[in-house]
Enzyme design. Structure first.
Site, short mmCIF file in Angstrom:
data_model
loop_
_atom_site.label_atom_id
_atom_site.label_comp_id
_atom_site.label_asym_id
_atom_site.label_seq_id
_atom_site.Cartn_x
_atom_site.Cartn_y
_atom_site.Cartn_z
N GLY A 15 -35.54 33.17 3.07
CA GLY A 15 -35.96 33.75 1.80
C GLY A 15 -37.40 33.41 1.49
O GLY A 15 -38.05 32.66 2.23
N HIS A 58 -29.84 24.97 -12.36
CA HIS A 58 -31.02 24.42 -11.71
C HIS A 58 -30.95 22.91 -11.51
O HIS A 58 -31.49 22.38 -10.52
CB HIS A 58 -32.27 24.75 -12.54
CG HIS A 58 -33.53 24.77 -11.75
ND1 HIS A 58 -34.66 25.45 -12.14
CD2 HIS A 58 -33.87 24.20 -10.57
CE1 HIS A 58 -35.62 25.30 -11.25
NE2 HIS A 58 -35.17 24.54 -10.29
N GLY A 90 -18.14 37.36 2.25
CA GLY A 90 -18.64 38.05 3.43
C GLY A 90 -19.93 38.80 3.20
O GLY A 90 -20.50 39.36 4.14
N LYS A 101 -32.46 30.91 -11.92
CA LYS A 101 -31.74 29.68 -12.25
C LYS A 101 -31.67 29.41 -13.75
O LYS A 101 -32.61 29.72 -14.50
CB LYS A 101 -32.41 28.49 -11.55
CG LYS A 101 -32.60 28.70 -10.05
CD LYS A 101 -33.41 27.58 -9.42
CE LYS A 101 -33.77 27.93 -7.99
NZ LYS A 101 -34.91 28.87 -7.91
N TYR A 151 -40.19 28.61 -13.77
CA TYR A 151 -41.39 28.87 -12.96
C TYR A 151 -42.40 29.73 -13.71
O TYR A 151 -43.52 29.88 -13.27
CB TYR A 151 -41.03 29.58 -11.65
CG TYR A 151 -40.15 28.80 -10.71
CD1 TYR A 151 -39.89 27.45 -10.89
CD2 TYR A 151 -39.55 29.44 -9.61
CE1 TYR A 151 -39.08 26.75 -10.03
CE2 TYR A 151 -38.74 28.74 -8.74
CZ TYR A 151 -38.49 27.41 -8.95
OH TYR A 151 -37.68 26.72 -8.08
N ASP A 162 -36.70 34.11 -4.39
CA ASP A 162 -36.16 33.01 -5.20
C ASP A 162 -37.13 32.68 -6.33
O ASP A 162 -38.33 32.48 -6.11
CB ASP A 162 -35.97 31.77 -4.32
CG ASP A 162 -35.44 30.58 -5.11
OD1 ASP A 162 -34.21 30.45 -5.22
OD2 ASP A 162 -36.26 29.80 -5.63
N GLY A 217 -39.83 31.70 -1.36
CA GLY A 217 -39.94 30.91 -2.57
C GLY A 217 -41.15 31.35 -3.38
O GLY A 217 -42.27 31.38 -2.86
#
Length: 327
Positions: free
Chosen positions: A13, A111, A6, A78, A49, A44, A15
């Site tokens: 979002g 990922h 919940g 991730k 990255y 995110d 990125g």
């Protein structure tokens, strides 16, 4: 959007994989600042990255200023492909926690459903043919057990998957003590993946869609990772006349129509942009509703796998030979 217990996940979002330069000129810090100022509260990222440290520094600046509380930001990161092994989950999550400068990550995703040989510099090890040296087949149940341990240790609040297929998700669900809270996959009008979305919703798994606008920056972004990268043809949804017509009807941008389409289909989009005006545009998709005619027209734009932009093959040569490769 609600997660399993919940708790709320922001319906849109941001990125962060923009391909922006690193600390040299502070570009990514400015991008994250603009996103937060716009109102984005779901950021995110991923270890691969190479921007977690910048995001961590930027968020700490906001926290220390008193303008933002930690509990007001939902952070997703991730487990990288080189971490998809039971002995390396701890190592990778500790790196992300250190980079992001937080005690607990809100959502931690596997990922990709396969692993490659570990290299401490996070550079994928390659063989004499230039192929990435893979490991496998993947023991999805064993990986998931280690992910569950991260929840038990208080390092993450929720765990989930990314780029997994229905059979692979089913293996995880069958062995899970803690069910996956989320699946993150590429979703846009040309690649809608309705069967996968329906399966997740039936199993109370929230679907997050990356590249919701077709990743128009994909080629330029990949060139920042791979020196000999060769551009690929990308779907041009922003120039689609059908979507443009619906946008004109609602006095909205094409991007807003696409994002609203995903939201109304129960998908959390995570668009990315370096442009503050487009950031605001992408965030403001809650003051109109697409009618059933709009939705039906947009559903006819489905192309399928040919429209997939992120296959991982472009910068991980040989990955498609792995038995768990999902595409």
């Amino acid at each position: 959007m609600l997660l399993l217990n919940g708790s709320k996940l922001p319906s849109v979002g941001f990125g962060s994989n923009t391909g922006a330069p690193t600390e040299k000129d502070g570009e990514l810090e400015k991008i994250i600042d603009s996103a937060i100022e716009t109102g984005y509260r779901h950021i995110d990222t991923a270890l691969v990255y190479r921007n977690e440290k910048i995001i961590g520094n930027t968020l700490q600046k906001w926290f220390k200023s008193g303008k933002l509380k930690r509990e007001e930001i939902f952070i997703t990161t991730k487990l990288p492909i080189f971490g998809v092994h039971p002995t390396r989950v701890d190592y990778c999550i500790k790196q992300s926690l250190s980079n992001l400068q937080v005690e607990c990550i809100d959502l931690y995703l596997v990922h990709f459903p396969l692993g490659c040989k570990f290299h401490e510099s996070t550079v994928f090890e390659r063989n004499e043919n230039g192929d990435v040296v893979m490991e496998g087949p993947t023991d999805h149940s064993a990986i998931w057990k280690k992910m569950e341990e991260q929840v038990d240790l208080g390092r993450v609040r929720y765990i989930g998957l990314s780029n997994y297929t229905i059979p692979q998700i089913s293996i995880v669900i069958k062995s899970a003590r803690i069910k996956p809270a989320c699946l993150q996959v590429e979703i846009h009008p040309y690649l809608q993946q309705p069967d996968l979305v329906e399966f997740c919703h039936k199993n109370e798994i929230t679907v997050v869609g990356f590249s919701p606008l077709g990743a128009p920056d994909y080629n330029s972004r990949m060139r920042t990772y791979v020196s000999d990268y060769k551009d690929q043809q990308l779907p041009d949804m922003l120039g689609n006349e059908v979507i443009q017509c619906i946008a004109k009807k609602h006095s909205k941008s094409v991007a807003q129509i696409i994002l609203r389409f995903l939201v109304q289909n129960g998908v959390v989009p995570i668009p990315k942009s370096r442009n503050p005006q487009r950031m605001r545009e992408n965030f403001n998709v809650f003051d109109f509703v697409l009618d059933e005619d709009d939705l039906n027209i947009l559903r006819t734009l489905e192309v399928g796998e040919e429209a997939r932009t992120s296959t991982f093959r472009n910068f991980m040569k040989g990955i498609e030979k792995h038995p768990d490769y999902p595409f």
